[in-house]
Design a protein around this motif. Structure first.
Motif, PDB file in Angstrom:
ATOM      1  N   TYR A  85     -10.206   1.354  -0.261  1.00  0.00           N
ATOM      2  CA  TYR A  85      -8.837   1.289  -0.752  1.00  0.00           C
ATOM      3  C   TYR A  85      -8.193  -0.064  -0.495  1.00  0.00           C
ATOM      4  O   TYR A  85      -8.404  -0.690   0.545  1.00  0.00           O
ATOM      5  CB  TYR A  85      -7.982   2.355  -0.073  1.00  0.00           C
ATOM      6  N   VAL A  86      -7.380  -0.458  -1.443  1.00  0.00           N
ATOM      7  CA  VAL A  86      -6.435  -1.548  -1.226  1.00  0.00           C
ATOM      8  C   VAL A  86      -5.358  -1.017  -0.282  1.00  0.00           C
ATOM      9  O   VAL A  86      -4.935   0.130  -0.399  1.00  0.00           O
ATOM     10  CB  VAL A  86      -5.807  -1.984  -2.565  1.00  0.00           C
ATOM     11  N   SER A 108      -6.784  -6.823  -0.188  1.00  0.00           N
ATOM     12  CA  SER A 108      -7.883  -6.249  -0.952  1.00  0.00           C
ATOM     13  C   SER A 108      -8.825  -5.449  -0.051  1.00  0.00           C
ATOM     14  O   SER A 108      -8.715  -5.470   1.175  1.00  0.00           O
ATOM     15  CB  SER A 108      -8.659  -7.370  -1.649  1.00  0.00           C
ATOM     16  N   ARG A 109      -9.750  -4.757  -0.661  1.00  0.00           N
ATOM     17  CA  ARG A 109     -10.650  -3.876   0.076  1.00  0.00           C
ATOM     18  C   ARG A 109     -11.451  -4.620   1.137  1.00  0.00           C
ATOM     19  O   ARG A 109     -11.627  -4.133   2.246  1.00  0.00           O
ATOM     20  CB  ARG A 109     -11.611  -3.193  -0.886  1.00  0.00           C
ATOM     21  N   ILE A 168      -6.353  -2.602  -7.195  1.00  0.00           N
ATOM     22  CA  ILE A 168      -5.583  -3.786  -6.828  1.00  0.00           C
ATOM     23  C   ILE A 168      -4.548  -4.116  -7.894  1.00  0.00           C
ATOM     24  O   ILE A 168      -3.552  -4.808  -7.616  1.00  0.00           O
ATOM     25  CB  ILE A 168      -6.512  -4.997  -6.600  1.00  0.00           C
ATOM     26  N   TYR A 202      -0.438  -4.147  -7.365  1.00  0.00           N
ATOM     27  CA  TYR A 202      -0.381  -4.010  -5.905  1.00  0.00           C
ATOM     28  C   TYR A 202       1.039  -4.031  -5.347  1.00  0.00           C
ATOM     29  O   TYR A 202       1.284  -3.564  -4.247  1.00  0.00           O
ATOM     30  CB  TYR A 202      -1.207  -5.110  -5.232  1.00  0.00           C
TER      31      TYR A 202
END
Length: 123
Positions: free
Chosen positions: A31-32, A51-52, A101, A104
């Motif tokens: 997950y983001v 970001s991940r 993303i 976001y």
């Protein structure tokens, strides 16, 4: 995934706090992660996202240069280091997780939310 934010408190202007966001699952790495905040009488606003893999980070202009987002996927935990705090940073801070993303900075993009942790900055 369940998220639990912690680390809020009362701090004087110019001080620092570190928020943590603990996830319940190893899938956290998928997950983001984002942080949002909501001050009394105001709408929820984007603070920062990561970001991940942690390689990309994004910040609202109001916190750029003062706040730093990070994550430790091995510990299923994200962090928000807040320095040079100002009274206008006072808010309930939420961590959130998104599968994408894209978008976001839009809270509607996020699928999972923590309960919020209160940050109060005195002048």
């Amino acid at each position: 995934v369940q998220l639990q934010a912690s680390g809020g408190g009362l701090v004087q202007a110019g001080g620092s706090l570190r928020l943590s966001c603990a996830a319940s699952e190893r899938t956290f790495r998928s997950y983001v992660m984002g942080w949002f905040r909501q001050a009394p009488g105001k709408e929820r606003e984007f603070v920062t996202a990561i970001s991940r893999n942690g390689y990309s980070t994004y910040y609202a202009d109001s916190v750029k240069g003062r706040f730093t987002i990070s994550r430790d996927n091995a510990k299923n935990t994200g962090y928000l280091q807040m320095n040079s705090l100002r009274p206008e940073d006072t808010a309930l801070y939420y961590c959130a997780a998104s599968e994408s993303i894209a978008g976001y900075s839009d809270y509607l993009t996020y699928d999972y939310w923590g309960q919020g942790t209160l940050v109060t900055v005195s002048s």
